[in-house]
Design an enzyme around this catalytic site. Sequence first.
Site, PDB file in Angstrom:
ATOM      1  N   THR A 145     -52.866  54.345 -12.139  1.00  0.00           N
ATOM      2  CA  THR A 145     -52.487  53.033 -11.607  1.00  0.00           C
ATOM      3  C   THR A 145     -52.719  51.897 -12.599  1.00  0.00           C
ATOM      4  O   THR A 145     -52.057  50.863 -12.521  1.00  0.00           O
ATOM      5  CB  THR A 145     -53.275  52.723 -10.315  1.00  0.00           C
ATOM      6  OG1 THR A 145     -54.678  52.793 -10.603  1.00  0.00           O
ATOM      7  CG2 THR A 145     -52.913  53.680  -9.209  1.00  0.00           C
ATOM      8  N   ASP A 146     -53.658  52.084 -13.535  1.00  0.00           N
ATOM      9  CA  ASP A 146     -54.053  50.963 -14.380  1.00  0.00           C
ATOM     10  C   ASP A 146     -52.881  50.341 -15.140  1.00  0.00           C
ATOM     11  O   ASP A 146     -52.789  49.120 -15.270  1.00  0.00           O
ATOM     12  CB  ASP A 146     -55.155  51.388 -15.361  1.00  0.00           C
ATOM     13  CG  ASP A 146     -56.482  51.623 -14.648  1.00  0.00           C
ATOM     14  OD1 ASP A 146     -56.610  51.192 -13.479  1.00  0.00           O
ATOM     15  OD2 ASP A 146     -57.383  52.239 -15.244  1.00  0.00           O
ATOM     16  N   ASP A 206     -55.306  59.524 -19.060  1.00  0.00           N
ATOM     17  CA  ASP A 206     -55.693  58.373 -18.265  1.00  0.00           C
ATOM     18  C   ASP A 206     -54.731  57.262 -18.691  1.00  0.00           C
ATOM     19  O   ASP A 206     -54.456  57.098 -19.884  1.00  0.00           O
ATOM     20  CB  ASP A 206     -57.134  57.981 -18.612  1.00  0.00           C
ATOM     21  CG  ASP A 206     -57.631  56.850 -17.744  1.00  0.00           C
ATOM     22  OD1 ASP A 206     -58.485  57.122 -16.881  1.00  0.00           O
ATOM     23  OD2 ASP A 206     -57.181  55.702 -17.924  1.00  0.00           O
ATOM     24  N   SER A 207     -54.209  56.514 -17.736  1.00  0.00           N
ATOM     25  CA  SER A 207     -53.131  55.588 -18.108  1.00  0.00           C
ATOM     26  C   SER A 207     -53.609  54.448 -18.988  1.00  0.00           C
ATOM     27  O   SER A 207     -52.796  53.713 -19.546  1.00  0.00           O
ATOM     28  CB  SER A 207     -52.397  55.082 -16.878  1.00  0.00           C
ATOM     29  OG  SER A 207     -53.086  54.041 -16.252  1.00  0.00           O
ATOM     30  N   THR A 227     -55.674  59.228 -11.668  1.00  0.00           N
ATOM     31  CA  THR A 227     -56.594  59.648 -10.615  1.00  0.00           C
ATOM     32  C   THR A 227     -55.987  60.673  -9.669  1.00  0.00           C
ATOM     33  O   THR A 227     -56.678  61.578  -9.194  1.00  0.00           O
ATOM     34  CB  THR A 227     -57.029  58.401  -9.801  1.00  0.00           C
ATOM     35  OG1 THR A 227     -57.737  57.556 -10.689  1.00  0.00           O
ATOM     36  CG2 THR A 227     -57.922  58.762  -8.642  1.00  0.00           C
ATOM     37  N   THR A 236     -45.661  32.318 -16.031  1.00  0.00           N
ATOM     38  CA  THR A 236     -46.801  31.650 -15.385  1.00  0.00           C
ATOM     39  C   THR A 236     -47.966  32.611 -15.136  1.00  0.00           C
ATOM     40  O   THR A 236     -47.761  33.802 -14.892  1.00  0.00           O
ATOM     41  CB  THR A 236     -46.389  30.987 -14.053  1.00  0.00           C
ATOM     42  OG1 THR A 236     -47.551  30.432 -13.428  1.00  0.00           O
ATOM     43  CG2 THR A 236     -45.717  31.956 -13.095  1.00  0.00           C
ATOM     44  N   GLN A 237     -49.173  32.048 -15.195  1.00  0.00           N
ATOM     45  CA  GLN A 237     -50.378  32.825 -14.863  1.00  0.00           C
ATOM     46  C   GLN A 237     -50.491  33.058 -13.355  1.00  0.00           C
ATOM     47  O   GLN A 237     -51.258  33.912 -12.914  1.00  0.00           O
ATOM     48  CB  GLN A 237     -51.631  32.061 -15.298  1.00  0.00           C
ATOM     49  CG  GLN A 237     -51.769  31.903 -16.781  1.00  0.00           C
ATOM     50  CD  GLN A 237     -52.969  31.050 -17.168  1.00  0.00           C
ATOM     51  OE1 GLN A 237     -53.850  30.771 -16.355  1.00  0.00           O
ATOM     52  NE2 GLN A 237     -53.011  30.639 -18.419  1.00  0.00           N
ATOM     53  N   CYS A 238     -49.751  32.268 -12.568  1.00  0.00           N
ATOM     54  CA  CYS A 238     -49.845  32.422 -11.104  1.00  0.00           C
ATOM     55  C   CYS A 238     -49.236  33.766 -10.697  1.00  0.00           C
ATOM     56  O   CYS A 238     -48.160  34.126 -11.177  1.00  0.00           O
ATOM     57  CB  CYS A 238     -49.059  31.323 -10.397  1.00  0.00           C
ATOM     58  SG  CYS A 238     -49.697  29.679 -10.702  1.00  0.00           S
TER      59      CYS A 238
HETATM   60  N1  ASP Z   1     -57.929  55.073 -14.833  1.00  0.00           N
HETATM   61  C1  ASP Z   1     -56.937  55.660 -13.973  1.00  0.00           C
HETATM   62  C2  ASP Z   1     -55.603  55.584 -14.676  1.00  0.00           C
HETATM   63  O1  ASP Z   1     -54.985  54.555 -14.678  1.00  0.00           O
HETATM   64  C3  ASP Z   1     -56.912  54.986 -12.673  1.00  0.00           C
HETATM   65  C4  ASP Z   1     -55.876  55.502 -11.708  1.00  0.00           C
HETATM   66  O2  ASP Z   1     -55.207  56.465 -11.909  1.00  0.00           O
HETATM   67  O3  ASP Z   1     -55.749  54.905 -10.655  1.00  0.00           O
HETATM   68  O4  ASP Z   1     -55.172  56.547 -15.245  1.00  0.00           O
END
Ligand code: ASP
Length: 351
Positions: free
Chosen positions: A92-93, A60-61, A16, A281-283
Site C-alpha cells: 500500500t505504501d 516491499d513497495s 503486506t 496544492t498541498q491540500c
Molecule cells: N510496507 C508495505 C508495502 O507497502 C505495506 C503494505 O503493503 O501495506 O509493501
Amino acid sequence: MKKNKSSILIIYTGGTIGMKEDPADNTLKPFDFSQILKEVPELSKFACRIDSYSFSPVIDSSDIEPSMWVKLVEIIREKYCFYDGFVILHGTDTMSYSASAISFMIDNLTKPVVFTGSQLPIGVPRTDGKENLISAVEIASAKDDSGRAMVPEVCVYFDCLLMRANRTSKMSSDNFNAFGSPNFPPLAEAGITIRYNTSLIRRPADPDAGPVFKTALDTRVSILKIHPGITPEVVGDILCGPGTRAVIIETYGSGNAPSAKWFLDMVIRAHSMGKVLLNVTQCPSGTVNMNIYATGKSLQKAGVVNGCDSTTESALAKLFVLLGEYSSGTEEDRSCIERELSIDLKGEITC
Ligand code: ASP
C-alpha cells in the site's frame, strides 16, 4: 448467447497482503505466492479462470522503482490478449504512485487493471486482504451487456471502493480505508452488489484498436514542498539543481507560494534553465487556481504550469512519462510537455 468464461491474471508484486508473521522475530516476511491462493479458496468459486504471476523476489513497495513499472507494463503487454483483466497485488505504501504510473503508460486500454493490497496479511483472521482481492477479481472480470469490460481503466480497489488510480493517495497507515480519492468520486462501490458509476468510467478512444504501451520513462523530477521558514538555499537546490528537467512545486491552498522576491527570482531562474515547473496544492482536496492571489499570478507569469487538482503521485507519474516521450530537452519539447500537463489525459485532472 453463452458468454465465454473470463480469465484473470493476478500479478503479485509483494506487500503486506502476501506476508505472514515470522515467529522467530515477530516481523512480517513475504511468503510464497502460491500460499495466497491457498489462503483464499473463495477464488475458485468464481466462474472465471484465474492464473497468477509472482515477482521474484517479491518486494516491499517502499523499494519500488520505475523499472518495476516497466516490468509490470511488459507483463501486461505480453499477456494482454490472453486475459480479460489484470489484478495487481501491491504494497500500500507506494500503490498510488505505481497505479498512477501504469495509467499513463498504457493508452487506449480496453481491459481492467485493478491494483489492490491490504493493511493486514491475508493469513490473519481479521484481514482486509480477502475482501479486497475477491472484489478486485470480480471487478476485473465484470462485463457489460455488450460483453465489453465494465471498467477498462487502471484503478485501485480498497475497502469497498473502486477508485481511478491516478486520483488516489494513501490516506491512512492503519485504517482499513487506507486510500482516498478526494477530488473524484469512486468508479464503483461494493455493498451487497457492486454498484458501478458507469457515467464516470472512461472508455477507450477506439475499442477495437489495441492498447499502446509506453515504457520510456525519464525520472529527472524533484518535488519542492513549500513551508514556512524554507530557505533560499533549499529552494535553490531543489528548483535549480542540475539533475532535474522538471520540478513539482507543492504550494499552499489554491496554488500560493511566498511572495519574497528571492523566491520568485529562483522560479524565474529555474524556468530560464529550461525546467518544466508544475504547481500542485498541498491540500488533499481542491484545486490550484493561479488567478486568485497575486503570488499565484506571478508564478503563472514566471512559466509555472497549473496542476489543477492533481495529486502529487499522479503529477510525478505523468511527468516521468511525458519527459520520457519528449526526451530531447529542446524548447519545443518543453512546450509539448507543458501543453500535455494542462490537458486531462487519463482522467487525472479536472480542468
Ligand atoms: N510496507 C508495505 C508495502 O507497502 C505495506 C503494505 O503493503 O501495506 O509493501
